[in-house]
Design a protein around this motif. Sequence first.
Motif, short mmCIF file in Angstrom:
data_model
loop_
_atom_site.label_atom_id
_atom_site.label_comp_id
_atom_site.label_asym_id
_atom_site.label_seq_id
_atom_site.Cartn_x
_atom_site.Cartn_y
_atom_site.Cartn_z
N ARG A 1 0.83 -1.22 0.00
CA ARG A 1 0.00 0.00 0.00
C ARG A 1 0.86 1.26 0.00
O ARG A 1 0.33 2.38 -0.08
N ASN A 2 2.18 1.07 0.13
CA ASN A 2 3.10 2.20 0.10
C ASN A 2 2.96 2.95 -1.25
O ASN A 2 3.06 2.30 -2.30
N PRO A 3 2.69 4.25 -1.24
CA PRO A 3 2.46 4.98 -2.49
C PRO A 3 3.61 4.85 -3.50
O PRO A 3 3.42 5.02 -4.72
N HIS A 4 4.78 4.50 -2.99
CA HIS A 4 5.96 4.27 -3.81
C HIS A 4 5.70 3.23 -4.91
O HIS A 4 6.26 3.29 -6.00
N PHE A 5 4.78 2.27 -4.64
CA PHE A 5 4.50 1.20 -5.61
C PHE A 5 3.36 1.55 -6.56
O PHE A 5 2.99 0.74 -7.41
N ASP A 6 2.76 2.72 -6.40
CA ASP A 6 1.57 3.06 -7.18
C ASP A 6 1.97 3.94 -8.37
O ASP A 6 2.50 5.05 -8.19
N TYR A 7 1.69 3.45 -9.57
CA TYR A 7 2.14 4.15 -10.79
C TYR A 7 1.66 5.60 -10.85
O TYR A 7 2.34 6.46 -11.40
#
Length: 248
Positions: free
Chosen positions: A130-136
Amino acid sequence: MKKIVLLRHGESAWNKENRFTGWTDVDLTEKGVAEAEKAGETLKEYGFNFDKAYTSYLKRAVKTLNCVLDKMNLDWIPVEKNWRLNEKHYGDLQGLNKAETAGKYGEEQVLIWRRSYDIAPNPLSEKDLRNPHFDYRYHEVPDAELPRTESLKDTIERIMPYWESDIFPSLKTAHTLLVVAHGNSLRGIIKHLKNISDEDIVKLNLPTAVPYVFEFDENLNVSNDYFLGNPEEIKKLMEAVANQGKKK
Ligand SMILES: O=C(O)[C@@H](CO)OP(=O)(O)O
């Protein structure tokens, strides 16, 4: 007279389930869509006509904005989305039920997590998906600027660069702007506009989809602010939001 209307999104699936949401991208419920449509109708009845609208990267806000513009026949106006208008990041509380969390950690602690100015919940771990780092959708945002949790203070600090560089300066040419965002990102903007103290901001709870109008004088100082709607009903809605953090 120049105006900015702030609008919290309509009821979301996790508002209904009373879960901490933050940056989780949950959809509107049917009630949430109806609330958004009602906000659009109210704004139209009061004669509002927006030059430009701003919203976050989260669909509950984007869809609320679309419903409002549709009801107002303003689908054509320029709309700008920015991640800086997202909700406060709720860290590892995201997904948890608020009443159950109050049962486990106490109502005082939940009030601190929900409403205090400078205390943030525990962060998501780096590996948490859920870390925003993984969200394109955030791929253009430098990783150091992407939160793993936030206090209201952190939320205000990430909103303000966008507020100061884009939203507020556009009032120089525009007459009326619409900002559709979230309970806490809007609390941050309201704190800034009304110069509310760190202590008093704890008491502010925003209901879903009730337009909040700010009027500005010729020097672009706030001259008046008011909600559109029945004050008694709005007070009850605010109390209901506050009570979401109480034990069952
Ligand atoms: O869960 C959230 O993200 C927010 C807004 O819906 O809730 P709260 O009112 O607890 O800050």
